[in-house]
Design a protein around this motif. Sequence first.
Motif, short mmCIF file in Angstrom:
data_model
loop_
_atom_site.label_atom_id
_atom_site.label_comp_id
_atom_site.label_asym_id
_atom_site.label_seq_id
_atom_site.Cartn_x
_atom_site.Cartn_y
_atom_site.Cartn_z
N LEU A 1 1.13 -1.70 0.18
CA LEU A 1 -0.06 -0.22 0.33
C LEU A 1 0.60 1.40 -0.58
O LEU A 1 0.94 2.46 -0.79
CB LEU A 1 -0.49 -0.08 1.03
CG LEU A 1 -2.17 -0.81 1.09
CD1 LEU A 1 -2.66 -1.26 1.79
CD2 LEU A 1 -3.42 -0.70 0.15
N THR B 1 -3.04 -7.40 -3.87
CA THR B 1 -3.58 -6.22 -2.45
C THR B 1 -3.18 -4.42 -3.48
O THR B 1 -4.39 -4.22 -2.87
CB THR B 1 -2.22 -6.08 -1.53
OG1 THR B 1 -2.09 -6.77 -1.17
CG2 THR B 1 -2.71 -4.96 -0.78
N PHE C 1 -7.28 -2.88 -3.34
CA PHE C 1 -6.96 -1.63 -2.60
C PHE C 1 -7.39 -0.37 -4.00
O PHE C 1 -7.96 0.66 -3.64
CB PHE C 1 -6.55 -1.37 -1.43
CG PHE C 1 -6.69 -1.73 -0.31
CD1 PHE C 1 -7.30 -1.57 0.49
CD2 PHE C 1 -6.04 -3.13 -0.33
CE1 PHE C 1 -7.64 -1.73 1.82
CE2 PHE C 1 -6.51 -3.75 1.20
CZ PHE C 1 -6.83 -2.91 2.23
N TRP D 1 -10.39 -0.21 -4.40
CA TRP D 1 -12.18 -0.05 -3.18
C TRP D 1 -11.76 1.41 -3.04
O TRP D 1 -12.51 2.48 -2.79
CB TRP D 1 -12.04 -0.83 -2.25
CG TRP D 1 -12.59 -2.32 -2.41
CD1 TRP D 1 -13.54 -2.61 -2.99
CD2 TRP D 1 -11.33 -2.92 -2.53
NE1 TRP D 1 -13.49 -4.00 -3.39
CE2 TRP D 1 -12.27 -4.69 -3.33
CE3 TRP D 1 -10.52 -3.90 -1.81
CZ2 TRP D 1 -12.34 -5.61 -2.57
CZ3 TRP D 1 -10.00 -5.35 -1.66
CH2 TRP D 1 -10.40 -6.08 -2.41
#
Length: 351
Positions: free
Chosen positions: A5, A310, A314, A317
Amino acid sequence: MLASLQILKSHSPVPFTIIASHRHDRPEIFEYADEVYREPTIAVADEEIVPQASITIPRWQFVLENAKRNNVKVLLTGRNGIDYEAQREAFTAAGIRLLTGATSVAALASIEDKFAFMQQCHTNDIPVAAAWRFDNTAELKALLTLHDHQPLCVKPVIGIFAQGFWRLDTGKSCDEPYDSFEHLYFTEEKKINTAQFIAAYDNSQIIKERPIPMLLMPYLSGQEYSIDVVCEYGEVLAAVTRYKTGKIQHIGYEESVMEVVIPLIKAFGCDGIVSVQTKADDEGVHRVLEINSRPAGGISYTTHSGVDLTQIGFGYWLGLTAKPKLADVIKLIKPCQVRSIMTSVKIEAEI
């Protein structure tokens, strides 16, 4: 995942903050977050024990309040996802996209209970390993009488990390039982003499004080797979398959495995980042073992294939990228082999 992230954040035209919370001091987690919170600790047998009176609010409420305070838009839960799922309306009202692994308490409960899970798989015509539940020695012996002509294994109805899993020496081509010392010396083999397992189970103080429902199952001899899946409301958006030989993880996309996984994810309405385990039987048919409603510990291995699940999940989203399409993700996967190494982190003394 937090490291991924941070990389996503460094390339994102839209700034965002990464927040992590945990009930324990976890520097290997916190060092990759922009902000961190220590959650309330609960008093249970396998966790840090604190006076119940010191817990002023439930953990989910603590997380929700801090999430609202920080304007959180996406929240991925961990092992206590069912507690958060029960409060989905409150998170939705706060504008938070809650990711628990499914979208109902009932679905998460059936995923956690391996016997209920297998029954639901049968209902949906999904190839799944057979299983027979036992709650005491008499039931175990009765099941063995019916099924001990074949290789068998046992595992708890609820559990993770292969805790409580053992292969029994039933259905062997010869009459020799497993070496009575073997399961003490070669513990990674997870083998145990059947008579000794029965004796240990029958005389266990743990079982007497806190009964542990168990499953007796045929032992599947084929290749086991772990599948990391990004999904939304039962739809697979991205996935990477992996299997292990010795210490080596083989990363790629196995179509025959995914033919089982895709309808499985749909049947349970999985939502978020989850992991699935399958194992092939003697005929090579891939059968589902379980769904874990949270990311697997080995999800980072998949990044070596050129696909970071990941970031894919994300990025979508958070509204940074378009909705992923499985067919497009598959084209990006470059099969590879991975060997994990051990690392360490210093835990500073709390002041």
